[in-house]
Design an enzyme around this catalytic site. Sequence first.
Site, PDB file in Angstrom:
ATOM      1  N   SER A 324       9.299 -38.121 -20.310  1.00 17.13           N
ATOM      2  CA  SER A 324      10.381 -39.058 -20.027  1.00 17.13           C
ATOM      3  C   SER A 324      10.438 -39.444 -18.546  1.00 17.13           C
ATOM      4  O   SER A 324       9.525 -40.089 -18.045  1.00 17.13           O
ATOM      5  CB  SER A 324      11.705 -38.455 -20.515  1.00 17.13           C
ATOM      6  OG  SER A 324      12.732 -39.403 -20.515  1.00 17.13           O
ATOM      7  N   LYS A 349       6.923 -39.807 -23.937  1.00 19.43           N
ATOM      8  CA  LYS A 349       8.229 -40.317 -24.368  1.00 19.43           C
ATOM      9  C   LYS A 349       8.536 -41.576 -23.564  1.00 19.43           C
ATOM     10  O   LYS A 349       8.806 -41.513 -22.375  1.00 19.43           O
ATOM     11  CB  LYS A 349       9.332 -39.285 -24.156  1.00 19.43           C
ATOM     12  CG  LYS A 349      10.726 -39.791 -24.573  1.00 19.43           C
ATOM     13  CD  LYS A 349      11.797 -38.744 -24.346  1.00 19.43           C
ATOM     14  CE  LYS A 349      13.171 -39.244 -24.771  1.00 19.43           C
ATOM     15  NZ  LYS A 349      13.671 -40.340 -23.911  1.00 19.43           N
ATOM     16  N   GLN A 353      17.632 -43.841 -23.853  1.00 19.82           N
ATOM     17  CA  GLN A 353      18.809 -43.685 -24.693  1.00 19.82           C
ATOM     18  C   GLN A 353      20.095 -43.963 -23.905  1.00 19.82           C
ATOM     19  O   GLN A 353      20.135 -43.758 -22.701  1.00 19.82           O
ATOM     20  CB  GLN A 353      18.886 -42.261 -25.260  1.00 19.82           C
ATOM     21  CG  GLN A 353      17.878 -41.964 -26.353  1.00 19.82           C
ATOM     22  CD  GLN A 353      16.446 -41.904 -25.852  1.00 19.82           C
ATOM     23  OE1 GLN A 353      16.164 -41.321 -24.814  1.00 19.82           O
ATOM     24  NE2 GLN A 353      15.527 -42.515 -26.579  1.00 19.82           N
TER      25      GLN A 353
END
Length: 496
Positions: A324, A349, A353
């Site tokens: 991420s 990733k 979100q």
Amino acid sequence: MNIKKSYIVLIIVAALFIGALGSYAGVKLAQSEQPSSNETTEDQASEEITEEQLNELTAGVSDTESISKVLQALNTIQDNYLEEVDESELIEGAVQGMLDTLEDPYSVYMDKETVEEFNHQIESSFEGIGAEVSMVEGKVTIIAPIKESPAEEAGLKPNDQILKVNDESVEGLELYDAVSKIRGEQGTEVVLEIQRPGVTDPITVELIRDDIPLETVYSEVKEVDGKKAGIIEITSFSEKTADRFKEELISLEDEGIEGLVIDVRGNPGGLLPVVEDILKVFITKDTPYVQIEDRNGEKSRYFSELEEPKDYPINVLIDEGSASASEILAVAMKEAGNSEVVGATSFGKGTVQQTIPMGDGSTIKLTLFKWLSPDGNWINEVGVEPTIEVKQPDYFYTNPIQLKESETLAFNQSNEKIANAQTMLKGLDYNPGREDGFYSQETVEAVKQYQADQDMDVTGEINELTAERLQTSIVEVIRSGEDDRQETRALEALFQ
């Protein structure tokens, strides 16, 4: 119409159509941020909502029959099911069911208690084993253990799958339900059954939960060929990480460093604005440090205001536990900062979100965007590939040798556990003679020497105690950093 039923419909409508909302200004999608407008509080929900008001609120819904169907199902279950049903559980199940249909491990529903734990973890510390987990192909999977946590000390690794917690299966549980079983008060014990890729039998790991402080930045100076190199390790991107990073960077520059290595190995990610603040220190204004793509394929590019780059080389360390925000940093430095990226391909990733409050203290954490590299590449499920691939010594990848109380490994036996022990012995500078799993006479002598050096009974056989001691010795050597080939190569590459 009953207020509770009306409010239920609104919650379900919000969950179904939240993705249709406009992009947030600046795309500051920190996990802890929440929209401040149009929220419904518990106090507001005590007022009566009329049928007309409900119709106005749901005017944008394309399929009102589907909403009626959901409400009809709720009424049918409550009025006719054999046993009395908790209405709130039905609603939470409905919301969770919608999220499950997305088949996105990062879009999840969190009840009020989970939200409090989630925010507490981001802001300060939490009690548990110290590991970032995700749902991968339906399995609760470790992304990375946190530095100096019980999880790291016990030897848990990225991609370990958690099968059981205290002998209870977590199969079929939602991610946050599984996490709640793993977490617990400081000082309490938890036993995990782990399936490790490449290992035939499950591994049992006993851990003592601890308070996991979120000190996320560590730095040091090392000398390489007479030159000073700074190393800054970032273990996660929490609220104060960017400020701490800048403090440590200034301190290193005051010491006269001539190169810098940023280490995000085992870093599972965190808050997007935090990694943005760090990248603005290095990526000049002529190149975006990240791009954000919405559901319609429209891209927004984000730039710093930096005029000139640093006057020293910068490399980045990654591994399979870098995910991420770590990958945002690594690929930005690779494509826009001309940095070497050293280590192993990262986790992969590539989504962002947003937490969206549901008005009753619960939250949906929903995937709203893709993030793309400066060159427009999407690394989701692919990862960031290093420019210099470096594998650690074989003993870094060994597994705990788990033996039953009466079981021993001895001369002339052959199995996977012996091969693992031989790799450990070689990593500890004891010569086992071979590493193919056959317990040779050379292996006997290596075990004897190890046992003598550890003040143990010298038998030449590996029992439960010797196996545990070998694991402890290996973890100590790995954590010392004395044989860290990835870091060594990243430092060497600074001045080549």
